[in-house]
Scaffold this motif. Structure first.
Motif: not given
Ligand code: LMR
Length: 333
Positions: A38, A88, A91, A167, A169, A190, A207, A211, A234
């Motif tokens: 990204k 992402s 979200k 953890r 999202q 994040f 992940n 990331n 995304y």
């Molecule tokens: C995360 O929060 O693990 C991912 O959405 C971060 C991202 O933008 O890749």
């Protein structure tokens, strides 16, 4: 008197020209490091957009949650404090667009090809259109990759995650996924994940490797198992009012820049994740485990029931339309 009038006129002309030459600024905020799929695609878009509009547009990219964190960025976009984001797909629930969580369903895509049938086809278009009533226009889907589980204890079977604080999202589908494993899901932004892992607030996470590596999570996670059990990607989105208000010729150039950036993003995503995996292995800080076919199947069997459970949240029809595109059959594992 005449001379004064002339001066005033000239001054007004100059300031008008100066105004006309002020570039249109697009603030593009995101939460990952710049050297991720990204991050690199955002930088690529900036370069292309500025080139194609011959400087009439200036794109300011703010990586790594430096401008806004997960929670704040959607609101900032709706208020017009930033113009562009690429959150992402996991979200969009808090915004009230639950459909995007369909991408979080574990094992719904086997590979990028299957995924692209959805993101680059009619289903993808319909999904982006759902953002418009929220004052948001969806421009494109950008790939990251397939997620793997990491923790401080070895993970070979679904039972290994039982009782672990994991953890996630902010997606109800991911919450259900963790519950299906007997794990305890915790939504954490994040930008705070590294610290949460380091201090033991959570035991593990999931992940794509790019990331994990760029946030140095591998330094605070002893075990990484390449489960590749779910997808993370995304939607590139803009404030609709801002976008619709752009001069038509500028919008056309920006559409072109976005098309090129999307091609670029989707080309580099796999390579970036492969390179990150090599770097994690080389670091020697995490034990990287590749599950056997049988071990991965055990995760699949434990997690595919999440699809049916989440029908009421993401839409049965939507799930079925994805199965139709990809050929996935939950009854044939
Ligand atoms: C995360 O929060 O693990 C991912 O959405 C971060 C991202 O933008 O890749």
């Amino acid at each position: 008197m005449k001379f004064r009038t002339l001066l005033v006129g000239l001054a007004a002309m100059f300031s008008l020209t100066a105004f006309a030459q002020q570039p249109i600024v697009i603030k593009f905020s995101h939460v990952v490091a710049h050297d991720t799929p990204k991050g690199l695609a955002a930088d690529f878009f900036k370069k292309k957009a500025e080139e194609l509009t011959k400087g009439r547009v200036k794109v300011e990219v703010y990586p790594n949650s430096t401008l806004y964190k997960d929670k704040e960025e959607m609101e900032a976009l709706q208020l017009g404090a930033v113009q562009m984001l690429a959150p992402s797909l996991a979200k969009f629930g808090p915004l009230g667009v639950k459909d995007f969580e369909v991408f979080d369903l574990p094992f719904i895509f086997d590979d990028y090809n299957q995924l692209h049938k959805v993101t680059q086809g009619p289903v993808g278009k319909q999904l982006l259109a759902k953002l418009e009533p929220k004052g948001i226009k969806g421009l494109a889907f950008w790939d990251n990759g397939f997620k793997s589980f990491s923790a401080n204890t070895p993970i070979k079977t679904p039972a290994d995650l039982k009782g672990k604080k994991m953890r996630i999202q902010s997606s109800k589908v991911l919450e259900e996924q963790m519950r299906a494993l007997g794990a305890l899901p915790q939504v954490i932004g994040f930008g705070e994940v590294y610290q949460a892992l380091q201090t033991g607030v959570v035991d593990g996470t999931e992940n794509p490797i790019s990331n994990l590596y760029t946030q140095k999570m591998h330094e605070v996670q002893k075990y990484l198992t390449l489960t590749e059990h779910g997808y993370l990607g995304y939607a590139v989105i803009v404030n609709k009012k801002f976008w619709d208000g752009l001069p038509a010729d500028i919008r056309k150039e920006l559409d072109d820049a976005m098309e090129q950036a999307t091609r670029y993003a989707n080309q580099i995503a796999k390579v970036e994740n492969d390179n990150a995996l090599e770097a994690v292995k080389k670091s020697g800080k995490t034990v990287v485990y590749t599950p056997t076919k049988e071990e991965r199947l055990a995760f699949k069997k434990a997690l595919v029931p999440v699809h049916q459970k989440m029908e009421s949240r993401v839409g049965k029809d939507l799930i079925q339309s994805i199965y139709k595109e990809t050929g996935f059959d939950p009854d044939k594992l």
